[in-house]
Scaffold this motif. Structure first.
Motif, PDB file in Angstrom:
ATOM      1  N   ASP A  25       0.811  -1.223   0.000  1.00  0.00           N
ATOM      2  CA  ASP A  25       0.000   0.000   0.000  1.00  0.00           C
ATOM      3  C   ASP A  25       0.844   1.271   0.000  1.00  0.00           C
ATOM      4  N   ALA A 106     -12.831   5.196  -1.226  1.00  0.00           N
ATOM      5  CA  ALA A 106     -14.084   5.268  -0.461  1.00  0.00           C
ATOM      6  C   ALA A 106     -15.303   5.050  -1.363  1.00  0.00           C
ATOM      7  N   TYR A 109     -15.920   1.357  -2.128  1.00  0.00           N
ATOM      8  CA  TYR A 109     -16.629   0.700  -1.036  1.00  0.00           C
ATOM      9  C   TYR A 109     -18.097   1.101  -1.021  1.00  0.00           C
ATOM     10  N   GLN A 110     -18.365   2.375  -1.301  1.00  0.00           N
ATOM     11  CA  GLN A 110     -19.769   2.816  -1.326  1.00  0.00           C
ATOM     12  C   GLN A 110     -20.550   2.065  -2.388  1.00  0.00           C
ATOM     13  N   ASN A 182      -2.537  -6.268   6.451  1.00  0.00           N
ATOM     14  CA  ASN A 182      -3.599  -7.008   5.788  1.00  0.00           C
ATOM     15  C   ASN A 182      -3.170  -7.476   4.401  1.00  0.00           C
ATOM     16  N   ASP A 263      -9.165  -4.148   4.300  1.00  0.00           N
ATOM     17  CA  ASP A 263      -9.065  -3.589   5.635  1.00  0.00           C
ATOM     18  C   ASP A 263      -9.177  -4.747   6.633  1.00  0.00           C
ATOM     19  N   ARG A 264      -8.952  -4.477   7.888  1.00  0.00           N
ATOM     20  CA  ARG A 264      -8.860  -5.530   8.896  1.00  0.00           C
ATOM     21  C   ARG A 264     -10.140  -6.367   8.944  1.00  0.00           C
ATOM     22  N   GLU A 266     -12.504  -6.956   6.657  1.00  0.00           N
ATOM     23  CA  GLU A 266     -12.659  -7.862   5.522  1.00  0.00           C
ATOM     24  C   GLU A 266     -11.635  -8.997   5.573  1.00  0.00           C
TER      25      GLU A 266
END
Lengths: 742, 289, 174
Positions: A25, A106, A109-110, A182, A263-264, A266
């Motif tokens: 990342d 973001a 994800y939305q 992750n 992310d953690r 998931e």
């Protein structure tokens, strides 16, 4: 020795310490899309319909589904049963259905919030017992991913001749690897059609192999590069095949680079975990404690797809009888399909589960016979010449009794046991105290013919400028691969450690040295490098007599050797030692080239009001053949111990309807600085003739030994024999109440 | 990370009066102090598109002042400041103990007392101490401020009795009438550090010369939707000697004031057993379970 | 516009006021040394110092640290010139996979700088908000002990030198 046996500074340490080392990342990929995954919310059923909210700006998104896969829709592993993306059939909650890419993280994800999936739900199979009872048929006709039978002698006759028969049933839960970085990858297609995948992983060549059926192209047109990886522990052994395939699919569909970083929440919900297991022991013993017959039944929960279940079962079964001599053994093991998320690799790989049972069962035998637990171990422990459950003769490097005696002596085990008994007699104490012991073994390398099938290749390149590079796909994931391999090469060549560089594990640059798993990197790959270094040394010696002692001298020699080419390579291929004989059909023979051994003494106290367990002292001795780098080896032992203390006392994966309920660090509890005791570690070196400088394996061994020692200590402290993990205060309190009620 | 900053509106008052005015005009705004709770749900993508009333610049709310017979703690005082304050250490040691168990140092430095109260978690570690110290919550609002007794501040899980435009300005803790014979703070968490409590207790005990109880104040967190004073136990035990059957009855009465549940952290049975044990050992230090 | 002091330099953030501090550091200022491990304030991998105190940068909107002094792992040293704490981590094995390392270094650096003691209990307490999955913590604790002792030694030596230097003669005004 100048380089081996020295605690050289970690090769990539300075970069990590300055925040300069780049994890996936940290890479900035201009123009990239961020990829996210739509996952099933039900554990079992079929997809009827997928509805996209028309009000969402889908034009800015790239959507990829199973139909977009140019090749075949499966993630390559032992079998081809697991799809990259579900088409119709859902076999576990969190199963990936489709992928979305968007330039803004973001927003990607939305987008997921604006998709509705209609399912036709089927009754899920959520336990091993329900799977065995065939509540639903999930896999072939009997839900069994793999069955293994190990037989030695005649257990029927053995039981008949025994003085006592002791039975026990042991249960161990799932466990999350909880690496602090992750899962994450990036993927793109170059102009020349090369598919490039870069990311956090343990096995670049596994990913390489998995991409071919999905995105058919020539081998050279797939390039996998490992980036600095923030922990793996098996959780990044096979899972990168899946996330890599996902990122690649989005990249190919969109024509843009794609970054996919979990992310953690998931990561915990969706990726593989340790196989839960139920292990039953039925042991025939002589009056004096000699083990005479062992019948062991193992069931593991493989989850929805095969993944690595057959191999986890294999290692679990082979270690199930413990490091003890016994003339009659029967081990029947099976791995079941359920609608839980697929289980996978996690440090120890089946052995922590079965060794927990084996060691705690020894405590039960000792208590039943009224024999001292240490005396029982001493009576039956493996020695040089012992024969294992698979009929393997332990020819060399058997440090079992050394580690037991060293741990017991340094921990003052006998004295402390007496002190705890006296402590517990007084009613005014605020806690119960206990001391527990365990001793384990762990085979290094792949089982049986596994190393032969891997046909690992690794070696060195010497550039014409005089740089010595390690060429191997073995990855540094924190365990010290880079430093350890460099030290082996430096020692063999007789040059400073600083002269050796490690080439990036990039499939375009390095040969396939096999996966970074199974405690094999030092013993197997290290040996290959040792041989390569010898060849390099010989080649230089043939040119100019001795190996140079200065960089300038090395440059001169290198230029001569390279003879106009940019570099000259010395690559070695694995050759199985002749003495290793294994029968895969009958599961008989030399399961592993050699075993490492460990013993541990745990002293703990349990608060009488809250039942909270606090480890007061922890002492261990571990035979790893040869410590190439003592500080790194101790680090592996202490790290593995801390993870196993979590397994024993704190970590509890709570499933409900096939979904993990505590999928974040707030409620999935791993140890902090205040949960881990100071640890006293002693390294024992019983060299293995086939290991580099005598080295065996150390990565997984430390995980096998703490949990049973903790359970034994709890038993000693309270008289409560609790054959399950984790030993949460709630569990101890309930056991106490049951005991008081009786 | 699923929060989208481009969807957020941020209001940043520099003074208390401005904050009240802004909240009156934007009643949908979410007041933000240290953010240790809010930002977790924001990171999960659950708070996009909201208006934030960032209180962090209101310096007057970050002070601790001595007042007549007590201490007035500004709503933005963080748990690190609190546990290191000399007067708090001297007069309210149970609050110091509680602050030191909240998360790691990083969380203690950011989390604020007022923010924690406004968040109204059933597991708030500082709440049992504040309950037994009988703290007062001072608020401000467009219609003027009021004082809410700590016993009345929480109405349910994550619910307070604050009105829609009402903000906590400070927490006042009166100095205890006299030194208690015994005091205790005990948190049973999911691990040794940085843990959410399974049960968390605070107790103060005053004893008469003849050994009977003059006053007991005992509060439990994580045992009900809100922190609970054990009113039944406290009323029962006044004037009695904490021994024998009296203790049995006191522990039995504990059940009347709490409603523990099974959840992902623990079980009702364990919580009840441990809480009773903590109460009993507080009243009778020789108790060993 | 939000003004910050980052590693001794004034930096301007012109973007969203609610962007998280960790994202401003990593994306806008290209200081990728600070890592995100959990987004909940549990793992501490994102720890930076704000006005010399350790905080979780994944839980802080940048508007809340306007005008404050921020220090990240990049301020400690460079690979060829590590500071005393980084060097101790290297010699004692305090870093394995390295992902938790920047967070631990910042928390530990605040501790060392504030004159934290060299005893194990105090250090473990100070680091309880940082999670590591690789080391089992012992070598991290040894690293911090070593750094504290090294630093104390350096400070003592500096004071000794100062103490023994002859005081400069002052010219009296005539």
């Amino acid at each position: 020795m100048l380089a081996v046996g020295v605690s050289s500074r970690r090769k990539e340490g300075p970069e990590k310490l300055c925040g300069v080392a780049k994890y996936i990342d940290d890479y900035h990929l201009p123009g990239c899309l961020f990829g996210v995954t739509l996952r099933s919310s039900i554990p079992h059923g079929t997809i009827k319909n997928i509805r996209f909210d028309p009000k969402f700006p889908w034009d800015d998104c790239v959507i990829a589904r199973a139909a977009d896969i140019p090749g075949q829709n499966y993630v390559d592993l032992i079998e081809h049963d697991q799809p990259l993306l579900a088409e119709e059939r859902i076999l576990h909650a969190m199963e990936p259905i489709l992928l979305i890419g968007h330039p803004v993280r973001a927003t990607a994800y939305q987008a997921l919030e604006h998709i509705e999936v209609d399912y036709q739900e089927s009754e899920p199979v959520l336990s091993m017992e329900d799977s065995i009872a065939l509540r639903q048929v999930l896999y072939r006709s009997d839900n069994v991913f793999k069955r293994i039978l190990i037989e030695k002698g005649d257990t029927g006759a053995g039981m008949a001749k025994s003085d006592f028969i002791v039975e026990g049933e042991y249960r161990v839960p799932s466990q999350e690897q909880a690496y602090i970085e992750n899962n994450g990858v990036a993927a793109w297609e170059e102009d020349d059609g090369t598919l490039v995948i870069m990311g956090s992983m343990q096995c670049p060549y596994y990913v390489h192999k998995a991409m071919k059926p999905l995105f058919p192209r020539r081998e050279e047109k797939i390039r996998i590069i490992q980036t600095t990886t923030g922990g793996g522990f098996g959780g990044k052994e096979e899972y990168p095949n899946m996330i890599g395939g996902h990122a690649a699919l989005l990249a190919i569909k969109s024509g843009r680079p794609v970054k996919m970083i979990y992310d953690r929440h998931e990561d915990m919900l969706a990726t593989t975990k340790r196989h839960p297991a139920r292990i039953r022991h039925r042991t025939g013993v002589r009056r004096d404690g000699t083990l005479f017959a062992q019948e062991i039944e193992i069931v593991m929960d493989g989850g929805a797809y095969v993944t690595l279940s057959p191999v986890v079962l294999s290692r679990g079964a082979i270690h199930a009888s413990g490091p003890y001599q016994c003339p009659n053994v029967r081990i029947l093991a099976k791995s079941m399909a359920t609608n839980n998320p697929p289980s996978g690799a996690f440090r120890g790989f089946g052995a922590p589960q079965t060794l927990f049972a084996a060691e705690l069962h020894m405590e039960k035998i000792a208590a039943t016979l009224g024999i001292d637990s240490l005396a029982l171990r001493r009576r039956n422990l493996f020695r040089q010449g012992s024969v294992t459950a698979t009929g393997q003769v332990l020819r060399e490097s058997v440090g079992a009794s050394e580690v037991l005696e060293r741990a017991v002596q340094r921990a003052k085990y006998v004295e402390r046991r007496k002190e705890c008994k006296q402590w517990n007699r007084r009613k005014d104490r605020t806690s119960w105290r206990g001391v527990g012991l365990s001793v384990v073994f762990h085979g290094a390398g792949f089982t049986g013919a596994g190393e032969v099938h891997l046909a690992s290749r690794a070696g060195l390149s010497l550039t014409r400028e005089g740089e010595i590079r390690v060429e191997a796909a073995s990855t540094e994931i924190g365990q010290g691969t880079s430093s350890m391999l460099a030290q082996i090469v430096a020692e063999t060549l007789g040059v400073p450690y600083q002269w050796i560089q490690i080439d990036t594990p990039d499939t375009a640059r390095v040969p396939n040295s096999g996966p970074t798993v199974a405690s094999r990197t030092c013993m197997v790959v290290g040996s290959l490098l040792q041989r390569a270094a010898l060849r390099l040394k010989t080649a230089v010696a043939e040119l100019q007599g001795t190996f140079p002692h200065t960089r300038a001298g090395l440059r001169t020699a290198a230029r001569k050797l390279a003879n106009g080419k940019p570099a000259v390579s010395f690559i070695e291929e694995y050759r199985q030692p002749d003495e290793i004989q294994w029968d895969e059909e009958k599961y008989k023979g030399d399961a592993y080239g050699v075993y490492s051994y460990a013993a541990m003494v745990v002293e703990l106290e349990i608060n009488k009001l809250t039942y909270e367990v606090r480890i007061r002292r922890l002492t261990t001795a571990q035979d790893i053949g040869k410590a190439i780098n003592p500080v790194l080896v101790e680090g592996q032992i202490m790290g593995g111990t801390a993870q196993a203390l979590g397994y024993a006392l704190l970590e509890n994966v709570i499933f409900q309807n096939g979904v993990m309920q505590n999928a974040q660090f707030t409620n999935y509890i791993i140890p902090t600085t205040l949960d881990t005791p100071p640890m006293s570690v002693e390294l024992v070196e019983k060299p293995y003739s086939r290991g580099p400088f005598g080295a065996k394996g150390v990565g997984e061994l430390p995980f096998d030994v703490p949990a049973p020692a903790v359970a034994a200590a709890v038993f000693h402290a309270t008289g409560l024999f609790i054959p399950e993990l984790p030993l949460l205060p709630e569990r101890i309190s309930r056991a106490k109440r049951d005991q008081t009620a009786r | 990370m699923r929060g989208d900053p481009s969807t957020m509106e941020v209001l940043r008052p520099k003074a208390a009066r401005e904050a009240v005015r802004l909240l009156a005009r934007h009643p949908e705004a979410i007041p933000l102090a240290g953010g240790t709770d809010f930002m977790v749900s924001w990171n999960a993508g659950q708070r996009n598109g909201k208006t934030i009333l960032d209180l962090s610049s209101i310096k007057e709310w970050a002070r601790i002042r001595s007042v007549k017979d007590g201490l007035r703690i500004g709503t933005l005082v963080n748990h690190w400041q609190l546990q290191n304050h000399a007067t708090v250490q001297r007069e309210f040691p149970l609050l110091v103990d509680a602050c030191a168990t909240i998360g790691g140092v990083q969380i203690q430095i950011r989390g604020t007392l007022g923010g924690n109260i406004a968040n109204a978690s059933p597991a708030g570690d500082t709440f049992p101490p504040l309950a037994v110290y009988q703290a007062l919550v001072h608020t401000v609002s467009p219609g003027g401020g009021r004082t809410i007794s700590f016993a009345d501040i929480f109405t349910g899980v994550k619910k307070t009795s604050l009105g829609p435009s009402e903000l906590i300005e400070s927490i006042e803790i009166p100095v205890l009438p006299s030194r208690p014979r015994r005091q205790m703070f005990w948190k049973v968490g999911t691990r040794a550090a940085s843990a959410i409590s399974k049960t968390v207790a605070a107790g103060l005990l005053w004893v008469k010369k003849d050994g009977s109880v003059r006053e007991l104040r005992f509060a439990l967190g994580s045992m009900a939707p809100t922190v609970r004073r054990l009113r039944h136990v406290e009323a029962f035990i006044v004037g009695k000697k904490p021994a024998g059957k009296v203790l049995d009855q006191a522990c039995a009465l504990l059940e009347k004031d709490v409603a523990p549940i099974d959840d992902i952290r623990s079980t009702a049975a364990y919580r009840l057993e441990v809480s009773k044990g903590l109460l009993r050992s507080f009243l009778d230090p020789s108790y060993r379970g | 516009m939000i003004r910050l002091r980052v590693n001794g330099e004034t930096r301007l953030h012109k973007g969203e006021p609610f962007k998280r501090l960790i994202d401003v550091l990593r994306e806008d200022f290209h200081l990728t040394g600070t890592k995100e491990g959990c987004g909940e304030g549990e793992c501490g991998a994102c720890t930076v110092l704000v006005d010399r105190e350790p905080v979780n940068s994944c839980l802080i909107p940048v508007c809340q640290v306007a005008g404050r002094r921020i220090e990240t792992v990049e301020s400690l040293g460079k690979p060829d010139s590590l500071n005393v704490l980084q060097d101790a981590f290297l010699s004692e094995g305090g870093t394995q996979c390295g992902i938790c390392t920047p967070g631990f270094l910042m928390t530990a650096w605040a501790y060392v700088r504030q004159g934290g003691r060299d005893d194990e209990t105090s250090i473990r307490k100070a680091l309880a908000g940082n999670l590591c999955r690789c080391t089992g913590y012992q070598q991290i604790v040894s690293s911090v002990i070593k750094a504290v002792r090294e630093r104390n030694r350096t400070v003592r030596e500096r004071n000794k030198i100062r103490g023994s230097r002859p005081r400069p003669l002052r010219k009296r005004a005539k």
